[in-house]
Scaffold this motif. Structure first.
Motif, short mmCIF file in Angstrom:
data_model
loop_
_atom_site.label_atom_id
_atom_site.label_comp_id
_atom_site.label_asym_id
_atom_site.label_seq_id
_atom_site.Cartn_x
_atom_site.Cartn_y
_atom_site.Cartn_z
N ARG A 47 -4.90 -8.07 -3.81
CA ARG A 47 -6.31 -8.28 -3.49
C ARG A 47 -6.93 -9.28 -4.48
O ARG A 47 -7.63 -10.22 -4.09
CB ARG A 47 -7.03 -6.93 -3.53
N GLY B 89 -1.12 2.06 -5.96
CA GLY B 89 -2.15 1.09 -5.60
C GLY B 89 -2.23 -0.12 -6.52
O GLY B 89 -2.95 -1.08 -6.23
N PHE C 194 -1.01 -3.32 -4.78
CA PHE C 194 -1.96 -3.78 -3.75
C PHE C 194 -3.20 -4.38 -4.41
O PHE C 194 -3.72 -5.40 -3.94
CB PHE C 194 -2.33 -2.63 -2.81
N ASP C 195 -3.66 -3.78 -5.51
CA ASP C 195 -4.82 -4.34 -6.24
C ASP C 195 -4.52 -5.76 -6.71
O ASP C 195 -5.37 -6.64 -6.67
CB ASP C 195 -5.16 -3.48 -7.47
N ASP D 123 -9.08 -5.76 3.04
CA ASP D 123 -9.47 -4.36 3.13
C ASP D 123 -9.36 -3.82 4.56
O ASP D 123 -9.27 -2.62 4.77
CB ASP D 123 -10.92 -4.19 2.62
N GLU E 20 3.53 1.95 2.02
CA GLU E 20 4.21 2.35 3.25
C GLU E 20 5.72 2.11 3.11
O GLU E 20 6.12 1.06 2.59
CB GLU E 20 3.66 1.54 4.43
N GLN F 294 0.83 -1.22 0.00
CA GLN F 294 0.00 0.00 0.00
C GLN F 294 0.86 1.25 0.00
O GLN F 294 0.36 2.35 0.22
CB GLN F 294 -0.94 -0.01 1.22
#
Ligand code: URA
Length: 433
Positions: free
Chosen positions: A310, A303, A306-307, A324, A263, A261
């Motif tokens: 997911r 993102g 991260f997508d 999430d 960080e 994400q």
């Protein structure tokens, strides 16, 4: 051909031929050659070594001892990544989605862990519903659709290595560079990827404690891979302290997701970008390391990586609500601070002891039938070079009891505090192509 002559030849420092190596590997896999003769040969190799040609022949014979995975129905250039193992090493969870987000197919077969924490697939199972027992068809479909799938190892890959590794483990012959190189590379070569990036760890928490041995191992593995037709790159990276701040299962997934994400957990982000850059260049997606690094950085920050994570979790049945809201990952009931006994700079953190402390909490398996507790683990509050005041926490133990004495003792053993600030350790020592 007689096994005793092969042992004698190696004992006297001779170079084994292709036929002799095949005779040994085939005979031992079938059970025709007894453990005592195989042990004697392993000890002879331990002392006399093997030259690169012998090591490549041993590796090939171990690949040929079992099945190889056919990934040809996956479109694109498949690149595999392998780490020689370390504490807090959650790079695979970052690399997979990151590289997939750049369009490179990642088809990863992984094992369960026998050690301080779970292995890759154990850690993924900390996500509710995540299924690693997918069929070969689902595995291939998922990679073609989403560029990423992870499955538990099926099939009989390099059975000769499985038998020999177990034998070496009990005959003090594990730490021989040609034997380690052959063992790791036989499994990688049988796994069907087109190219391989190796993360060779160096330091107190690694197999190889010093840079010289780590470099020798890395060179040997790169040479084997390249000689056997798979372009191979090795990154030598630091394992003098755990990677990142989390050691365990669910908490390592949480930390990997945070990096995905955007960080900036600096060692995790930097090493993931380094390995990811080499993987995407080998796959031909980017023309240079520099471009690859910059483009992958963008995917961490915008993102996309991260997508991809997911989508991967969803495709394998994992609960996306957990992704999430990462606080929904399993968590042990007690958080216990282990405090510094004196003020000073953190001079060393013995990664292996931190790993053992995590295992005492229940994060790993001592035997293959042990159950892993996904919610226990350790959060490091201080890393090498940090200043700590007496009474400040060094780590937080996430435990199922309020006084895990054995783990606490291990943490105190692991941390060394001095008055002088130590030199900063490099994260990446060398890249070998
Ligand atoms: N890991 C392996 O797979 N084999 C070895 O010999 C050492 C580490």
């Amino acid at each position: 051909m007689r096994m005793v002559d092969i042992i004698e030849k190696k004992r006297n420092g001779g170079q084994l031929t292709e036929k002799e190596i095949q005779f040994f590997v085939e005979g031992y896999t079938k059970g025709d050659i007894p453990d005592y003769q195989a042990s004697a040969l392993m000890m002879a190799v331990y002392f006399q070594g093997m030259d690169p040609e012998e090591t490549a022949l041993l590796t090939q014979a171990m690949v040929d001892s079992g099945e190889t995975i056919d990934l040809s129905s996956i479109k694109g250039h498949k690149v595999d990544k392998h780490s020689t193992g370390g504490v807090g090493d959650k790079i695979s969870f970052i690399i997979g989605p990151l590289v997939a987000s750049a369009g490179v197919p990642v088809a990863k077969m992984s094992g369960r862990g026998l050690g301080h924490t779970g292995g890759t697939i154990d850690k993924l199972e900390a996500i509710k519903g995540f299924n690693v027992e997918i069929t070969k068809e689902e595995f291939i479909d998922n990679v073609n659709k989403n560029k990423l799938a992870v499955a538990g190892q099926t099939g009989n890959l390099a059975p000769a290595d499985k038998k020999l590794y177990a034998l070496r483990d009990v005959t003090a012959t594990v730490d021989s560079i040609p034997l380690i190189a052959g063992s790791i590379m036989s499994k990688k070569l049988a796994s069907g990827a087109d190219s391989i990036v190796l993360d060779v760890k160096t330091g107190s928490g690694a197999f190889m404690k010093n840079l010289e041995d780590s470099e020798a191992l890395a060179r040997e593995m790169v040479q084997i891979g390249n000689n056997l037709g798979k372009q191979t790159v090795a990154v030598i990276s630091d394992m003098n302290q755990p990677l990142g701040f989390e050691v365990g299962n669910a908490n390592e997934i949480r930390e990997a997701a945070a990096v995905l994400q955007g960080e900036n957990i600096s060692d995790l982000r930097e090493l993931s970008l380094e390995i990811g850059a080499h993987m995407t260049v080998l796959a031909g997606v980017y023309s240079s390391y520099e471009t690859a690094y910059t483009e992958l950085e963008k995917n961490l920050d915008n993102g996309r990586a991260f997508d991809a994570f997911r989508t991967f979790v969803q495709a394998q049945g994992g609960d996306t609500e957990v992704i999430d809201n990462l606080e929904k990952l399993p968590k042990a009931p007690f958080d216990i601070e282990i405090k510094a006994e004196k003020s000073g700079y953190i001079n060393a953190i013995d990664a292996a002891s931190i790993g053992v402390a995590a295992m005492y909490l229940g994060a790993g398996r001592a035997t293959k039938d042990d159950q892993i507790d996904y919610g226990v683990g350790i959060t490091l509050r201080k890393k090498i070079g940090d200043y700590v005041k007496a009474g400040e926490p060094l780590v937080i133990l996430h435990a199922n009891e309020d006084n895990p004495e054995d783990s606490a003792a291990k943490i105190n053993e692991a941390y060394s505090i001095t008055d002088e600030q130590p030199d900063k350790l490099p994260l990446i020592y060398k890249v070998i192509k």
